[in-house]
Design a protein around this motif. Structure first.
Motif, short mmCIF file in Angstrom:
data_model
loop_
_atom_site.label_atom_id
_atom_site.label_comp_id
_atom_site.label_asym_id
_atom_site.label_seq_id
_atom_site.Cartn_x
_atom_site.Cartn_y
_atom_site.Cartn_z
N UNK A 1 50.74 34.22 36.58
CA UNK A 1 49.58 34.73 35.83
C UNK A 1 48.68 33.65 35.23
N UNK A 2 49.26 32.53 34.79
CA UNK A 2 48.45 31.50 34.15
C UNK A 2 47.90 30.49 35.16
N UNK A 3 48.30 30.59 36.43
CA UNK A 3 47.88 29.63 37.44
C UNK A 3 46.54 30.01 38.07
N UNK A 4 45.78 29.01 38.41
CA UNK A 4 44.55 29.19 39.16
C UNK A 4 44.49 28.10 40.22
N UNK A 5 43.92 28.37 41.40
CA UNK A 5 43.22 29.61 41.76
C UNK A 5 44.19 30.73 42.09
N UNK A 6 43.64 31.91 42.31
CA UNK A 6 44.45 33.03 42.77
C UNK A 6 44.83 32.78 44.23
N UNK A 7 46.07 33.15 44.55
CA UNK A 7 46.61 32.89 45.90
C UNK A 7 47.16 34.18 46.48
N UNK A 8 46.82 34.44 47.73
CA UNK A 8 47.26 35.67 48.40
C UNK A 8 47.83 35.31 49.77
N UNK A 9 48.99 35.87 50.09
CA UNK A 9 49.68 35.61 51.35
C UNK A 9 49.58 36.86 52.22
N UNK A 10 49.04 36.72 53.43
CA UNK A 10 48.80 37.92 54.23
C UNK A 10 49.05 37.66 55.70
N UNK A 11 49.24 38.76 56.42
CA UNK A 11 49.39 38.71 57.87
C UNK A 11 48.13 39.31 58.49
N UNK A 12 47.57 38.62 59.46
CA UNK A 12 46.39 39.11 60.16
C UNK A 12 46.84 40.09 61.25
N UNK A 13 46.53 41.36 61.05
CA UNK A 13 46.97 42.40 61.96
C UNK A 13 46.05 42.48 63.17
N UNK A 14 46.60 42.67 64.37
CA UNK A 14 45.75 42.81 65.56
C UNK A 14 44.78 43.98 65.39
N UNK A 15 43.51 43.70 65.50
CA UNK A 15 42.53 44.77 65.36
C UNK A 15 42.29 45.21 63.94
#
Length: 247
Positions: A58-72
């Motif tokens: 919560x106190x860290x910046x920048x915001x970080x998001x981990x995602x999978x790129x779905x086909x289509x």
């Protein structure tokens, strides 16, 4: 209240052909580790949004998001093309209940993830809360292929910072990988391999479990835990399992 705030992409890390971490500067409301934000981009004149858990504390910046790129996938195929300086929209108020404030006390805490479900647990582990509340913490990360065992350096730093208190167990289901268990989490609970690898009890008496990942993993793991006398946690009926489907 405004529906979206504009953020700026600061960086993007590509782990594999389909796995990415996105770093964003944006002014959002305060959040609790384990919660998510909605990310959105305009697609043919309409905003397409999807929730993604914070990887940063919560106190860290920048915001970080981990995602999978779905086909289509109309959103993720555009997310993966974002570059430094590009704009992205986010819902201003984070949400979600995969947080330690919703989890009852216990002797040990199991954080069991598949794929990108690892993200919210990294956020939680970077706070002081789990280390104050639980004697031992076990992080379990299951993937299909070894290259998907991401964030290894960060997990190792956490292990060093909390030596003896944090155990980390990896699963790879589709290939033999040194240092990782083979197969699926539910089977390893049933035959005792998971407990043996972690050297921590997994029981209704001692444990709280948080599950985050694809719905099949979550439901099958819940069934394996029920055999051990564990049940889903509800505020009105305290239990042992807190879960969130994430894929």
């Amino acid at each position: 209240m405004q529906k979206w705030v504009e953020g700026i992409v600061l960086d993007q890390k590509r782990w594999t052909e389909t796995l990415f971490s996105l770093y964003v500067r944006a002014e959002l409301s305060a959040f609790e580790a384990g919660q998510f934000a909605k990310l959105a981009l305009a697609v043919e004149g309409e905003m397409v949004a999807r929730p993604y858990s914070f990887v940063n504390a919560p106190e860290e910046r920048p915001h970080e998001f981990y995602y999978v790129a779905l086909p289509g996938g109309p959103l993720t195929q555009r997310l993966r093309k974002l570059e430094k300086g590009d704009a992205i929209h986010l819902a201003p108020r984070p949400s979600g209940f995969l947080v330690l404030s919703e989890v009852p006390d216990g002797e040990n805490l199991w954080l069991i993830a598949s794929g990108t479900g690892l993200g919210p647990f990294l956020s939680i582990l970077k706070t002081e809360v789990p280390w104050r509340r639980f004697k031992q913490v076990v992080l379990v990360h299951a993937v299909r292929h070894a290259e998907e065992l991401t964030y290894r350096d960060r997990i190792e730093r956490l292990r060093e910072d909390h030596r003896g208190q944090l155990r980390a167990v990896s699963f790879v289901s589709r290939e033999a990988t040194p240092g990782a268990l083979h197969g699926r989490i539910p089977a390893a609970i049933e035959d005792g391999r998971l407990e043996s690898a972690a050297q921590v009890a997994l029981s209704a008496v001692a444990s709280q479990v948080m599950l985050c990942g694809n719905p099949t993993m979550v439901s099958d793991t819940m069934e394996a835990l029920k055999i051990r006398g564990m049940r889903k946690h509800r505020r009105r009926e305290p239990g042992h399992i807190t879960m969130e489907n994430y894929w």
